[in-house]
Design a protein around this motif. Structure first.
Motif, short mmCIF file in Angstrom:
data_model
loop_
_atom_site.label_atom_id
_atom_site.label_comp_id
_atom_site.label_asym_id
_atom_site.label_seq_id
_atom_site.Cartn_x
_atom_site.Cartn_y
_atom_site.Cartn_z
N ASP A 77 0.93 -1.28 -0.11
CA ASP A 77 -0.01 0.17 0.07
C ASP A 77 0.81 1.45 -0.04
OD1 ASP A 77 -2.37 -1.28 -0.16
OD2 ASP A 77 -2.83 -1.14 1.90
N PHE A 78 2.16 1.40 0.26
CA PHE A 78 2.94 2.36 0.02
C PHE A 78 2.96 2.98 -1.23
CE2 PHE A 78 6.25 0.85 3.43
CZ PHE A 78 5.47 1.18 4.48
N GLU A 83 -4.74 9.60 -0.55
CA GLU A 83 -6.14 9.89 -0.32
C GLU A 83 -6.97 8.54 -0.42
OE1 GLU A 83 -5.33 10.29 -4.79
OE2 GLU A 83 -4.44 11.09 -2.92
N LYS A 84 -6.49 7.40 -0.83
CA LYS A 84 -7.15 6.31 -1.03
C LYS A 84 -6.92 5.27 0.27
CE LYS A 84 -7.90 6.30 -5.70
NZ LYS A 84 -8.96 5.72 -6.55
N VAL A 127 4.07 4.62 9.17
CA VAL A 127 4.24 5.21 8.06
C VAL A 127 3.01 5.58 7.08
CG1 VAL A 127 5.19 4.77 5.56
CG2 VAL A 127 6.48 3.98 7.75
N GLN A 128 1.92 4.65 7.31
CA GLN A 128 0.79 5.17 6.49
C GLN A 128 0.00 6.16 7.01
OE1 GLN A 128 1.20 4.03 3.88
NE2 GLN A 128 0.14 2.25 3.07
N PHE A 133 -1.68 11.77 7.33
CA PHE A 133 -1.58 13.16 8.12
C PHE A 133 -1.21 14.10 7.15
CE2 PHE A 133 1.00 15.78 10.80
CZ PHE A 133 0.00 16.32 11.69
N ASN A 134 0.04 13.67 6.54
CA ASN A 134 0.71 14.82 5.57
C ASN A 134 -0.10 15.29 4.32
OD1 ASN A 134 2.91 14.84 7.20
ND2 ASN A 134 3.97 13.47 6.12
N TYR A 135 -0.91 14.19 3.94
CA TYR A 135 -1.58 14.30 2.85
C TYR A 135 -2.85 15.36 3.13
CZ TYR A 135 -5.28 13.88 -0.71
OH TYR A 135 -6.21 14.03 -1.58
#
Length: 175
Positions: A77-78, A83-84, A127-128, A133-135
């Motif tokens: 998933d990285f 957004e998904k 990480v995810q 959070f950053n997005y």
């Protein structure tokens, strides 16, 4: 006099039987541990792995092996856009990884293989969650505090929804 001796012997024998009933199978007294160590040294690596309390023939081995699929799925998933990604799912992976890593180091026998997979599961979750959070922070153009509050509210709302569903299910089953 002879009856008291018989009674004493009976008591001593029953006490030994009582102790033996609660002893782990295969467990021996302290004075025999050196012979157990010598027997273990004579076994091959495969035999030690096979006969270990967390060996190949136990769930303590196969559960972590299967759980690596979650870690691999999280790593794959990285590549997905942030957004998904599901904040709830990745928050759960993070919490699961953290809680179970600690637990694996407390239980007896210690299961280092399970602790390792849970540690990496928690790392993937962190990480995810950081990516999400950053997005969201970049979308809003706001500060990190605002984005953190939004994430906190979303997690709290999803936890309340899950709790409400659980209560509804319990009410339906009781009626």
């Amino acid at each position: 006099m002879s009856t008291s001796r018989v009674g004493l012997r009976f008591f001593q024998n029953s006490r030994a039987a009582f102790r033996g009933a609660f002893r782990r199978s295969g467990a021996q007294g302290r004075r025999f541990q050196s012979s157990d160590a010598a027997a273990a040294e004579q076994q091959s690596t495969f035999q030690r792995l096979w006969n270990s309390p967390v060996g190949v023939k136990t769930v303590h081995f196969w559960a972590p092996v299967m759980k690596w699929a979650l870690v691999i799925a999280g790593i794959s998933d990285f590549q997905r856009p942030a957004e998904k990604l599901s904040l709830t799912q990745n928050g759960a992976l993070t919490a699961t990884g953290a809680i179970w890593t600690r637990w694996c180091l407390i239980i007896k026998p210690k299961n280092y293989l399970l602790a390792a997979v849970n540690f990496f599961l928690g790392c993937v979750g962190v990480v995810q969650v950081t990516r999400i959070f950053n997005y969201r922070r970049s979308l809003e153009g706001g500060s990190a505090k605002e984005a953190a509050k939004d994430l906190e509210h979303e997690l709290a709302d999803s936890a309340k929804a899950v709790a409400k569903e659980a209560v509804d299910v319990v009410k339906k089953k009781s009626h």
